[in-house]
Design an enzyme around this catalytic site. Sequence first.
Site, PDB file in Angstrom:
ATOM      1  N   CYS A 130      -6.167   4.047  -3.231  1.00 44.34           N
ATOM      2  CA  CYS A 130      -6.367   2.375  -2.945  1.00 44.34           C
ATOM      3  C   CYS A 130      -7.323   2.234  -3.531  1.00 44.34           C
ATOM      4  O   CYS A 130      -7.283   0.993  -3.873  1.00 44.34           O
ATOM      5  CB  CYS A 130      -6.439   2.553  -1.219  1.00 44.34           C
ATOM      6  SG  CYS A 130      -4.804   3.168  -0.639  1.00 44.34           S
ATOM      7  N   HIS A 155     -11.017  -2.613   2.279  1.00 46.48           N
ATOM      8  CA  HIS A 155     -11.599  -1.000   1.380  1.00 46.48           C
ATOM      9  C   HIS A 155     -12.161  -1.780   0.630  1.00 46.48           C
ATOM     10  O   HIS A 155     -11.939  -0.304  -1.185  1.00 46.48           O
ATOM     11  CB  HIS A 155     -10.139  -0.128   1.461  1.00 46.48           C
ATOM     12  CG  HIS A 155     -10.445   1.228   1.197  1.00 46.48           C
ATOM     13  ND1 HIS A 155      -9.792   2.006   1.064  1.00 46.48           N
ATOM     14  CD2 HIS A 155     -11.697   2.171   1.467  1.00 46.48           C
ATOM     15  CE1 HIS A 155     -10.170   3.101   1.037  1.00 46.48           C
ATOM     16  NE2 HIS A 155     -11.697   3.191   1.549  1.00 46.48           N
ATOM     17  N   HIS A 165       1.299   2.257   3.977  1.00 43.47           N
ATOM     18  CA  HIS A 165       0.736   3.293   4.308  1.00 43.47           C
ATOM     19  C   HIS A 165       1.010   3.903   5.306  1.00 43.47           C
ATOM     20  O   HIS A 165       1.383   3.280   6.219  1.00 43.47           O
ATOM     21  CB  HIS A 165      -0.953   2.720   4.322  1.00 43.47           C
ATOM     22  CG  HIS A 165      -1.959   3.668   3.766  1.00 43.47           C
ATOM     23  ND1 HIS A 165      -2.550   4.335   4.992  1.00 43.47           N
ATOM     24  CD2 HIS A 165      -2.317   4.193   2.422  1.00 43.47           C
ATOM     25  CE1 HIS A 165      -3.003   5.102   4.520  1.00 43.47           C
ATOM     26  NE2 HIS A 165      -3.778   5.129   3.193  1.00 43.47           N
ATOM     27  N   LYS A 208       1.120   9.149  -5.647  1.00 43.26           N
ATOM     28  CA  LYS A 208      -0.091   8.574  -5.498  1.00 43.26           C
ATOM     29  C   LYS A 208      -1.244   9.627  -5.060  1.00 43.26           C
ATOM     30  O   LYS A 208      -1.177  11.236  -5.171  1.00 43.26           O
ATOM     31  CB  LYS A 208      -0.238   8.176  -3.912  1.00 43.26           C
ATOM     32  CG  LYS A 208      -1.907   8.069  -3.515  1.00 43.26           C
ATOM     33  CD  LYS A 208      -1.932   7.502  -1.604  1.00 43.26           C
ATOM     34  CE  LYS A 208      -3.099   7.265  -1.170  1.00 43.26           C
ATOM     35  NZ  LYS A 208      -3.210   6.827  -0.350  1.00 43.26           N
ATOM     36  N   ASP A 216      -0.951  -0.536  -4.251  1.00 41.34           N
ATOM     37  CA  ASP A 216      -2.141  -0.493  -5.087  1.00 41.34           C
ATOM     38  C   ASP A 216      -2.012   0.841  -5.419  1.00 41.34           C
ATOM     39  O   ASP A 216      -2.874   0.896  -5.868  1.00 41.34           O
ATOM     40  CB  ASP A 216      -2.842  -0.938  -4.191  1.00 41.34           C
ATOM     41  CG  ASP A 216      -2.401   0.438  -2.855  1.00 41.34           C
ATOM     42  OD1 ASP A 216      -1.506   1.321  -3.003  1.00 41.34           O
ATOM     43  OD2 ASP A 216      -3.495   0.652  -1.814  1.00 41.34           O
ATOM     44  N   ASP A 250       0.936  -1.357  -0.221  1.00 41.80           N
ATOM     45  CA  ASP A 250       0.172   0.139   0.184  1.00 41.80           C
ATOM     46  C   ASP A 250       0.420   1.416  -0.114  1.00 41.80           C
ATOM     47  O   ASP A 250       1.895   1.287   0.762  1.00 41.80           O
ATOM     48  CB  ASP A 250      -0.804   0.072   1.662  1.00 41.80           C
ATOM     49  CG  ASP A 250      -2.026   0.647   1.197  1.00 41.80           C
ATOM     50  OD1 ASP A 250      -2.105   2.163   0.374  1.00 41.80           O
ATOM     51  OD2 ASP A 250      -3.125   0.317   2.060  1.00 41.80           O
ATOM     52  N   LYS A 310      -5.778  -5.861   4.289  1.00 45.39           N
ATOM     53  CA  LYS A 310      -6.566  -4.099   4.125  1.00 45.39           C
ATOM     54  C   LYS A 310      -8.020  -5.125   3.755  1.00 45.39           C
ATOM     55  O   LYS A 310      -7.735  -5.693   2.231  1.00 45.39           O
ATOM     56  CB  LYS A 310      -5.655  -2.895   3.472  1.00 45.39           C
ATOM     57  CG  LYS A 310      -6.624  -2.323   2.993  1.00 45.39           C
ATOM     58  CD  LYS A 310      -5.833  -0.836   3.021  1.00 45.39           C
ATOM     59  CE  LYS A 310      -6.560   0.824   1.785  1.00 45.39           C
ATOM     60  NZ  LYS A 310      -5.270   1.550   1.778  1.00 45.39           N
TER      61      LYS A 310
HETATM   62 CA    CA Z   1      -3.098   2.263  -1.506  1.00 45.99          CA
END
Ligand code: CA
Length: 472
Positions: A71, A129, A223, A299, A281, A31, A127
């Site tokens: 994400c 999500h 993350h 990101k 991701d 992440d 995770k």
């Molecule tokens: Ca991410």
Amino acid sequence: MKKILLFCLLVLFSCDFKNDTLPNVIVILVDDLGYGDLGFTGSNEISTPNIDSLAENGVIFTDGYVSYAVCSPSRAGLITGRYQDTFGYGLNALYTPKDPDMGLPLSEFTIADLFKTKNYKTLAVGKWHLGAHESLRPLNRGFDEFFGFLTGGHQYFPEQWNLADETEVKCNFCAYRTKLLRNEERIDENEYLTDALSRETVSFIDKSSKSPFFIYLAYNAPHGPLQATDKYLKRFPNIKDKRRKTYAAMVSSIDDGVGQIVAILKKHEIYDNTIIYFLSDNGGASSNASNNAPLKSHKGTLYEGGIRIPFVMQWPNEIKSGTIFKKPIISLDIFATSKAIINPDLKLKNEIHGQNLLPYIKGNDGGYPHEHLYWRNNGHQPYIENGVRARYITHAVRYKNYKMFIRRGDSMLFDLSSDIGEKNNIIDKNRPLFNELVKKSVEWNKTLMDPIFLGLRDDELYNKLNPDRYIY
Ligand code: CA
């Protein structure tokens, strides 16, 4: 002559047998990892021998992408094999356990559903999500087992997990402090989060080694929040910046997990017939001390730093070690490749957008897996214009070594083969190509839906529209 024929038949039989043994598949998704933060992507600061060994023993995709720059939509793409805007998954999901429409729509068939068509044992770790409502959780999306959390992130130290369950959560990011879930049950856990996720993965492999399995291991590291234990921190005495040191320690903890997974596969002698993917991701975040060099930005944007990620695949039985694949590929290809390997005749109700990568990796097909790759960034931070709520929407297309990018009134064309850092806009040298790619982008956009739910940055608005969000 007869002996030779018999020998040939035996060879054929053994080859068939090998191919009839369905491989195990493990997707390791990390992440917000910085592009330049692994040994094999050039880091001289963070040592990652176990992740590097996946790269050395399989294929490195130098031009590997994800389908979104944050994400939740990126995961929706990976897990369905479809461009997520096709079904309206255009924003980073909020944590709303009472809302059945916040997450991956039930119309979607997941990669775990795909593996269940061949009776694989399936596990999701880490995770999620992709929706916190009970109907959207892993056990309802093709997974036999789940160990992890439903939010977009989590605190890493067990002493911080002091909320019993969702009924005690009173703000979106408060959910980072809930107890972990084992299937549908909240549990007490004592280990540093990354170590616990690795441990659970190893234990699942240990008990499932006799039947084919699929594991979706979604580490939330690195993350934020930046948190690491001394065991990993002390590996980096030379990094003085505390945040960078902690980030490096978090990456190192993932690397240990990868080493443990490889070790248990070898112990059960299933290493050679296990496919392992490793990717992030989205690109490194501006907030987590990552290093995205040599890529531009981070990101959340459609510059390479948002969507191009370290991406490797290992399958010792079928893929030659040391393979480097330089044509553009995307996370959506994991679904298509899996389908081609385990159940090529399966008729899917939804169109998938990835390609089976094996013929290209093995050199049986010298073409491009994708003529074009597409992105639309729906703009996470809303703004008000003439009293109306709006978002900055950006578009990008990758075509061979070129990339078209339209962002906030800027029209750009880059030749990534000579300009990976997207410094030289060559639109004036090749306007016909730019126009052609814009046309392709417009056509592709016609196949997409607007976001069907509000995103992380709409938290306040969501609360206004759903005043009973935190009332149980
Ligand atoms: Ca991410």
